[in-house]
Design a protein around this motif. Structure first.
Motif, PDB file in Angstrom:
ATOM      1  N   UNK A 102       0.830  -1.202   0.000  1.00 45.01           N
ATOM      2  CA  UNK A 102       0.000   0.000   0.000  1.00 45.01           C
ATOM      3  C   UNK A 102       0.862   1.248   0.000  1.00 45.01           C
ATOM      4  N   UNK A 103       0.392   2.255  -0.710  1.00 44.60           N
ATOM      5  CA  UNK A 103       1.133   3.516  -0.801  1.00 44.60           C
ATOM      6  C   UNK A 103       0.434   4.600   0.001  1.00 44.60           C
ATOM      7  N   UNK A 104       1.181   5.207   0.919  1.00 49.80           N
ATOM      8  CA  UNK A 104       0.673   6.270   1.785  1.00 49.80           C
ATOM      9  C   UNK A 104       1.086   7.622   1.242  1.00 49.80           C
ATOM     10  N   UNK A 105       0.134   8.519   1.143  1.00 48.80           N
ATOM     11  CA  UNK A 105       0.396   9.932   0.841  1.00 48.80           C
ATOM     12  C   UNK A 105       0.017  10.721   2.085  1.00 48.80           C
ATOM     13  N   UNK A 106       0.969  11.490   2.617  1.00 45.62           N
ATOM     14  CA  UNK A 106       0.666  12.270   3.808  1.00 45.62           C
ATOM     15  C   UNK A 106       1.222  13.682   3.676  1.00 45.62           C
ATOM     16  N   UNK A 107       0.471  14.649   4.208  1.00 41.89           N
ATOM     17  CA  UNK A 107       0.833  16.062   4.100  1.00 41.89           C
ATOM     18  C   UNK A 107       0.397  16.796   5.362  1.00 41.89           C
ATOM     19  N   UNK A 108       1.147  17.842   5.699  1.00 44.91           N
ATOM     20  CA  UNK A 108       0.823  18.628   6.888  1.00 44.91           C
ATOM     21  C   UNK A 108       1.348  20.048   6.710  1.00 44.91           C
ATOM     22  N   UNK A 109       0.875  20.936   7.566  1.00 48.04           N
ATOM     23  CA  UNK A 109       1.246  22.346   7.433  1.00 48.04           C
ATOM     24  C   UNK A 109       2.704  22.605   7.756  1.00 48.04           C
ATOM     25  N   UNK A 110       3.342  21.708   8.524  1.00 46.53           N
ATOM     26  CA  UNK A 110       4.752  21.902   8.862  1.00 46.53           C
ATOM     27  C   UNK A 110       5.431  20.547   9.000  1.00 46.53           C
ATOM     28  N   UNK A 111       6.761  20.563   8.991  1.00 47.57           N
ATOM     29  CA  UNK A 111       7.540  19.326   8.984  1.00 47.57           C
ATOM     30  C   UNK A 111       7.343  18.518  10.259  1.00 47.57           C
ATOM     31  N   UNK A 112       7.300  19.182  11.395  1.00 44.99           N
ATOM     32  CA  UNK A 112       7.158  18.479  12.657  1.00 44.99           C
ATOM     33  C   UNK A 112       5.857  17.686  12.716  1.00 44.99           C
ATOM     34  N   UNK A 113       4.785  18.307  12.265  1.00 43.15           N
ATOM     35  CA  UNK A 113       3.493  17.625  12.271  1.00 43.15           C
ATOM     36  C   UNK A 113       3.496  16.432  11.335  1.00 43.15           C
ATOM     37  N   UNK A 114       4.081  16.606  10.158  1.00 40.84           N
ATOM     38  CA  UNK A 114       4.146  15.505   9.199  1.00 40.84           C
ATOM     39  C   UNK A 114       4.944  14.338   9.766  1.00 40.84           C
ATOM     40  N   UNK A 115       6.071  14.644  10.397  1.00 42.31           N
ATOM     41  CA  UNK A 115       6.887  13.582  11.001  1.00 42.31           C
ATOM     42  C   UNK A 115       6.098  12.828  12.066  1.00 42.31           C
ATOM     43  N   UNK A 116       5.338  13.563  12.854  1.00 45.34           N
ATOM     44  CA  UNK A 116       4.535  12.943  13.907  1.00 45.34           C
ATOM     45  C   UNK A 116       3.501  11.991  13.322  1.00 45.34           C
ATOM     46  N   UNK A 117       2.846  12.429  12.260  1.00 50.62           N
ATOM     47  CA  UNK A 117       1.798  11.610  11.645  1.00 50.62           C
ATOM     48  C   UNK A 117       2.387  10.327  11.059  1.00 50.62           C
ATOM     49  N   UNK A 118       3.428  10.461  10.241  1.00 45.84           N
ATOM     50  CA  UNK A 118       3.994   9.285   9.571  1.00 45.84           C
ATOM     51  C   UNK A 118       4.615   8.326  10.582  1.00 45.84           C
ATOM     52  N   UNK A 119       5.282   8.873  11.602  1.00 47.98           N
ATOM     53  CA  UNK A 119       5.857   8.018  12.653  1.00 47.98           C
ATOM     54  C   UNK A 119       4.762   7.248  13.383  1.00 47.98           C
ATOM     55  N   UNK A 120       3.648   7.929  13.654  1.00 41.46           N
ATOM     56  CA  UNK A 120       2.539   7.274  14.337  1.00 41.46           C
ATOM     57  C   UNK A 120       1.917   6.168  13.503  1.00 41.46           C
ATOM     58  N   UNK A 121       1.793   6.405  12.202  1.00 44.22           N
ATOM     59  CA  UNK A 121       1.227   5.393  11.313  1.00 44.22           C
ATOM     60  C   UNK A 121       2.134   4.168  11.239  1.00 44.22           C
ATOM     61  N   UNK A 122       3.435   4.404  11.082  1.00 47.65           N
ATOM     62  CA  UNK A 122       4.369   3.287  11.003  1.00 47.65           C
ATOM     63  C   UNK A 122       4.406   2.505  12.320  1.00 47.65           C
ATOM     64  N   UNK A 123       4.378   3.202  13.447  1.00 44.64           N
ATOM     65  CA  UNK A 123       4.391   2.529  14.748  1.00 44.64           C
ATOM     66  C   UNK A 123       3.166   1.620  14.891  1.00 44.64           C
ATOM     67  N   UNK A 124       2.010   2.130  14.507  1.00 43.60           N
ATOM     68  CA  UNK A 124       0.793   1.328  14.593  1.00 43.60           C
ATOM     69  C   UNK A 124       0.870   0.127  13.649  1.00 43.60           C
ATOM     70  N   UNK A 125       1.389   0.358  12.438  1.00 39.51           N
ATOM     71  CA  UNK A 125       1.493  -0.729  11.457  1.00 39.51           C
ATOM     72  C   UNK A 125       2.388  -1.844  11.976  1.00 39.51           C
ATOM     73  N   UNK A 126       3.494  -1.485  12.613  1.00 38.57           N
ATOM     74  CA  UNK A 126       4.423  -2.511  13.117  1.00 38.57           C
ATOM     75  C   UNK A 126       3.810  -3.275  14.286  1.00 38.57           C
TER      76      UNK A 126
END
Length: 398
Positions: free
Chosen positions: A272-296
């Motif tokens: 599956x391919x994830x596309x993620x976007x946020x208003x700033x880098x910190x928020x984007x990092x938080x979102x993608x890290x959270x998704x990967x943590x849940x996936x693992x």
């Protein structure tokens, strides 16, 4: 112009457009661009990366003002994303000629190739190559769903893939690039404005999640004995929505590949391919890290192996404030022109580190994009043409 372009690559079944890079529909769009350039007596050329250019004035003078967008589409995309900017550029030039203005700087209209990334999975290939943000080696590795490489596709379309690469000499000729685009949201509709100016492009990226389980019979394998990667994938999709909502960002799994892809077979691989976007880098990092943590966590629970690969990434783009403010001054009247950010990527964003860039948005009353339902009213489109003409006059004629 709009009527002549509209049928190219349109699906009768969906009403959407299928104009992937280096296909027959893409070739028809390129011929359309060339015809529009030649009909206006512009000097037409194709650069080393397959991007099309139509020049008024001598580009070697430098400090040129460039406008344009792209003509390719996502699968079953709308009629406005990309083409509105190209059509409006030609229409704006017609308007300036009707005003009988004198040009003090060279002017060019461009169609950047493979902006959407629909075929090879990487957006803005033409502008990335030109700006040196995509190497020839990496470009050669790009492959479509049928196993056709980018250079092979270019060669089949009549272009020389050996020539692709950075084009600093061309970029050095450009003093400003202004891209008009349909808004891919409802900010202008909510504010009641037909046209706006872009402030920034959110940081965004694409990540590939490979969930590997064990293929087995769907009818005879007990639920407790299964290593089904589809379950882990489904839980990850829900986690992506949850993490995005918590952070005020967006996250989407919009593409999936399944092996062996049989109705009566438990999958061995779900990609599956994830596309993620946020208003700033910190928020984007938080979102993608959270998704990967849940996936693992889900993968461990179900005995699934998981690999996560970041396939592309674009950091936040702040359009040059001086040029953005100049557009505001040119277009300023009794009512200030709204300035708004966007979560969508554009060629203007890719080029922003190399040359001054800016964007104009035209109102989209539905807020829908990348869909046949994408829409902009004719009056708003004409207002956009006038605004672009005013901007080009202010930049190239004064």
């Amino acid at each position: 112009m709009w009527r002549s372009l509209r049928p190219i690559g349109r699906s009768e079944a969906s009403g959407g457009y299928r104009r992937s890079a280096w296909t027959g529909a893409d070739a028809e769009c390129r011929l359309w661009f060339q015809a529009q350039a030649e009909a206006r007596g512009l000097d037409y050329e194709v650069d080393r990366n397959g991007n099309q250019w139509a020049w008024l004035g001598d580009p070697s003078r430098g400090d040129a003002v460039v406008t344009g967008s792209h003509l390719d589409s996502v699968p079953d995309g709308g009629a406005f994303d990309g083409p509105l900017g190209v059509v409006s550029s030609f229409a704006a030039l017609d308007e300036l000629r009707a005003r009988k203005v004198s040009f003090n700087r060279p002017l060019a209209i461009t169609n950047f190739g493979d902006e959407e990334g629909a075929r090879f999975g990487l957006a803005c290939v033409g502008s990335r190559l030109t700006a040196g943000k995509l190497t020839r080696e990496k470009a050669y590795e790009l492959t479509d769903a049928d196993g056709i490489t980018l250079p092979r596709a270019m060669e089949a379309a009549g272009y020389d893939p050996a020539a692709i690469g950075p084009d600093p000499e061309r970029l050095a000729r450009i003093g400003a690039f202004v891209e008009l685009h349909v808004e891919q949201g409802r900010a202008l509709d909510l504010s009641g404005d037909p046209v706006g100016i872009a402030s920034a492009i959110w940081p965004h990226g694409r990540w590939r999640f490979d969930f590997r389980g064990e293929a087995n019979h769907a009818g005879t394998t007990r639920l407790v004995d299964r290593r089904d990667p589809m379950l882990t994938y489904a839980e990850t999709v829900l986690a992506a929505r949850r993490e995005a909502e918590l952070a005020g960002a967006v996250a989407t799994f919009g593409k999936i590949s399944v092996e062996p892809n049989g109705v009566n077979a438990i999958p061995s691989l779900v990609r599956g391919w994830l596309d993620s976007r946020a208003a700033d880098q910190s928020t984007l990092d938080t979102v993608v890290t959270g998704i990967e943590k849940a996936a693992r966590e889900y993968a461990d629970r179900h005995g699934i192996d998981l690999d996560v690969v970041r396939e592309s990434f674009t950091p936040v783009v702040e359009f040059e404030h001086a040029l953005r403010d100049e557009l505001g001054t040119i277009l300023g009247g009794e009512r200030a022109i709204p300035v708004l950010g966007t979560g969508a990527g554009h060629d203007a964003g890719i080029l922003s580190e190399s040359i001054p860039t800016a964007m104009l948005f035209v109102r989209n009353p539905t807020g829908i994009s990348h869909s046949p339902a994408e829409f902009a009213a004719e009056d708003d489109c004409l207002t956009g043409v006038t605004a672009l003409a005013d901007v080009l006059e202010g930049l190239a004629c004064r």
